[in-house]
Write an enzyme that holds these catalytic residues in place. Structure first.
Site, short mmCIF file in Angstrom:
data_model
loop_
_atom_site.label_atom_id
_atom_site.label_comp_id
_atom_site.label_asym_id
_atom_site.label_seq_id
_atom_site.Cartn_x
_atom_site.Cartn_y
_atom_site.Cartn_z
N LYS A 181 -1.42 -19.60 -35.18
CA LYS A 181 -2.43 -20.57 -34.80
C LYS A 181 -3.78 -19.84 -34.79
O LYS A 181 -4.11 -19.12 -33.86
CB LYS A 181 -2.10 -21.15 -33.41
CG LYS A 181 -2.91 -22.41 -33.05
CD LYS A 181 -4.27 -22.02 -32.55
CE LYS A 181 -5.14 -23.22 -32.26
NZ LYS A 181 -6.57 -22.86 -32.18
N GLY A 234 -8.00 -12.83 -27.44
CA GLY A 234 -8.98 -13.81 -27.00
C GLY A 234 -9.50 -13.49 -25.61
O GLY A 234 -9.53 -12.32 -25.20
N SER A 235 -9.86 -14.51 -24.89
CA SER A 235 -10.51 -14.32 -23.59
C SER A 235 -9.50 -14.01 -22.49
O SER A 235 -8.34 -14.43 -22.57
CB SER A 235 -11.29 -15.58 -23.21
OG SER A 235 -10.39 -16.63 -22.87
N GLU A 254 -4.47 -9.04 -26.09
CA GLU A 254 -5.67 -8.25 -26.35
C GLU A 254 -6.85 -9.10 -25.89
O GLU A 254 -7.22 -10.08 -26.54
CB GLU A 254 -5.78 -7.91 -27.83
CG GLU A 254 -4.63 -7.07 -28.36
CD GLU A 254 -4.56 -5.68 -27.75
OE1 GLU A 254 -5.58 -5.21 -27.19
OE2 GLU A 254 -3.49 -5.05 -27.81
N LEU A 255 -7.46 -8.69 -24.76
CA LEU A 255 -8.44 -9.55 -24.10
C LEU A 255 -9.84 -8.95 -24.17
O LEU A 255 -10.19 -8.31 -25.14
CB LEU A 255 -7.97 -9.83 -22.67
CG LEU A 255 -6.52 -10.34 -22.57
CD1 LEU A 255 -6.11 -10.56 -21.12
CD2 LEU A 255 -6.31 -11.60 -23.38
N CYS A 288 -14.56 -7.05 -29.69
CA CYS A 288 -14.02 -6.75 -28.36
C CYS A 288 -14.50 -5.40 -27.84
O CYS A 288 -14.65 -5.21 -26.63
CB CYS A 288 -12.49 -6.79 -28.40
SG CYS A 288 -11.81 -8.44 -28.67
N GLU A 383 -18.19 -9.97 -20.49
CA GLU A 383 -18.23 -9.69 -21.92
C GLU A 383 -19.27 -10.61 -22.56
O GLU A 383 -19.09 -11.82 -22.64
CB GLU A 383 -16.86 -9.92 -22.55
CG GLU A 383 -16.82 -9.58 -24.03
CD GLU A 383 -15.43 -9.73 -24.61
OE1 GLU A 383 -15.04 -8.89 -25.44
OE2 GLU A 383 -14.73 -10.69 -24.24
#
Length: 482
Positions: A181, A234-235, A254-255, A288, A383
């Site tokens: 997705k 993503g967040s 993975e944020l 990131c 961020e």
């Protein structure tokens, strides 16, 4: 692909075929605001079809010999290499990534699939010396790694081709199937790669792409018990929600980050300016590990601030398809407004602008450098994901480390110093997943373990390490009857 490829329809990719949806959404260029395509919006029934396809695809890929999986990945490498410029234009159009950086992303994607092809051939276990225990005498044992099943991959907009590769590559290398997705703004790169895999000989059903919203397609993947794993970039807010809903599925998350670098007093400013400009402003800061916070020793602070701001002013702003462009539009007007609000908030609380902080005539946020920023301001502690950098003056490396660690994030950090003891101290005490000595925190090559601590996520990417996340360790014990 032309600058605007008409508003052609882009369908879902399920079981090796283009699948029509009931609803389509117009995809606009973040830079020109012109229509690029009409993209399928998957509903729950179509996600269900993709999962069923992936289940059948798993039966094919999990039984496929390693050399054949490697061969398919090598075919993708060859195909993508021949179409590098075409693939880069896809990225530049949908993400407004300057074409020079889009080409670099495609080159990295090629390298990532190369690593995946190589890793497919060296997935193995180890022998266990059972006779180290009295109860183990007469037995031999070994471990093997087995694919875990259907993997749901949810990818972001900022590296729409390479971050797909970091999920799809190791999944196929290790014998798993995928329902992918992609981000709503950047589905074209994912669909492009899916077609390439079909051409490369990947069995139908192994890779399925469902475009649409996270609230429908993403949610359906996270909640479905038939998936063995969710791998998400993503967040933090979305990542935490995924972990809360995923049940016993494996999750690699993975944020976010607000990556920092420390400049010791012995740093040669002239030698590091260009590197810091690259780390701070590549892809409009939408990385990131983009360099967001700089802690410079008071002995070099003034020189660095002057030269860094001057270099930022020299960056060319404009059309992402112009090969001379360094900075283009953020991914959406909404994100641009948010970044401006954060800049204004910091200024209202005493922060100063060295450069930038405004929009150009075509709506691009200028490269922005700020000083005297309260650490509690959003541009510092959250961020920013925009071309915004905070400069801070410190009296010592120890003081800088305390500021770096005073963060909810911990992905990567860098330090420039000529003192070995200082470097070792920093590498030991910085609370991050990776420390770069004499480099910016934005450094990444695609086979290194990549991931963070705190709210920067869980698990590791990098092909070998992702394969470990995507396989189950199985123990085999033989009783020799002795």
């Amino acid at each position: 692909m032309n600058k605007v490829a008409g508003a052609e329809k882009k369908h879902l990719f399920i079981h090796g075929k283009k699948v029509v949806a009931i609803e389509y959404a117009t995809l606009y260029s973040p830079y020109s605001c012109e229509a690029i395509a009409q993209v399928a919006v998957a509903d729950e029934k179509l996600v269900e079809a993709a999962i069923q396809s992936a289940q059948s695809g798993f039966q094919a890929i999990s039984q496929m010999p390693a050399y054949k999986r490697a061969s398919i990945l090598e075919n993708v490498v060859k195909l993508l290499g021949k179409r590098l410029d075409e693939a880069a234009e896809v990225i530049a159009n949908e993400a407004a990534k300057p074409i020079v950086f889009a080409r670099a992303e495609v080159s990295r994607t090629i390298e990532t699939y190369k690593f995946a092809a190589e890793e497919a051939k060296r997935i193995h276990g180890e022998t266990i010396p059972f006779d180290a225990s009295p109860g183990g005498t007469g037995r031999i044992g070994y471990t093997v790694r087995k694919p875990i099943g259907v993997i749901g991959a949810i990818t972001p907009f900022n590296f729409p081709m390479n971050l797909v590769a970091h999920k799809v590559g190791p999944a196929i290398a290790s014998g798993n199937s995928i329902v992918l997705k992609p981000a709503t703004q950047t589905p074209l790169s994912a669909l492009y790669i899916a077609e390439l895999f079909k051409e490369a000989g990947l069995p139908d059903g192994v890779l399925n792409v469902v475009t649409g919203t996270g609230s429908v397609a993403g949610e359906a993947l996270v909640r479905d018990e038939r998936l063995a794993m969710i791998t998400f970039t993503g967040s933090p807010a979305v990542g935490i929600a995924i972990r809360n809903k995923a049940g016993l599925k494996r999750t690699t998350l993975e944020l976010g980050s607000n990556a920092a670098v420390i400049l010791d007093k012995d740093t040669n400013v002239d030698q590091v300016i260009d590197r810091h400009i690259s780390g701070a402003f590549s892809n409009q800061g939408q990385v990131c590990i983009s360099l967001q916070r700089i802690y410079a020793h008071e002995d070099i602070y003034e020189e660095f601030a002057e030269k860094f701001a001057a270099a930022a002013r020299e960056l060319k702003i404009g059309d992402p398809l112009d090969p001379d462009t360094n900075i283009s539009a953020l991914i959406s007007r909404k994100e641009t407004r948010r970044a401006l609000e954060w800049i204004e908030e910091a200024q209202q609380n005493g922060a100063k602008l060295l450069t930038g902080g405004k929009l150009t005539a075509d709506g691009v946020l200028e490269p922005t450098v700020m000083t005297d920023v309260d650490p509690n301001m959003k541009v510092s502690c959250q961020e920013v994901f925009a071309p915004v950098v905070i400069l801070n003056k410190v009296r010592s490396v120890q003081e800088a480390i305390s500021y770096v660690n005073d963060s909810r994030f911990g992905l990567q950090a860098g330090i420039y110093t000529k003192d070995i003891d200082t470097a070792l101290f920093a590498s030991d005490t910085l609370e991050v997943g990776a420390v770069m000595i004499n480099d910016i925190p934005t450094f990444r090559v695609d086979h290194m373990p990549y991931g963070g601590v705190k709210e920067s996520g869980t698990g590791r990417e990098g092909i070998k390490y992702a394969v470990e996340e995507m396989t189950e360790l199985k123990m085999i014990v033989w009783n020799r009857g002795e």
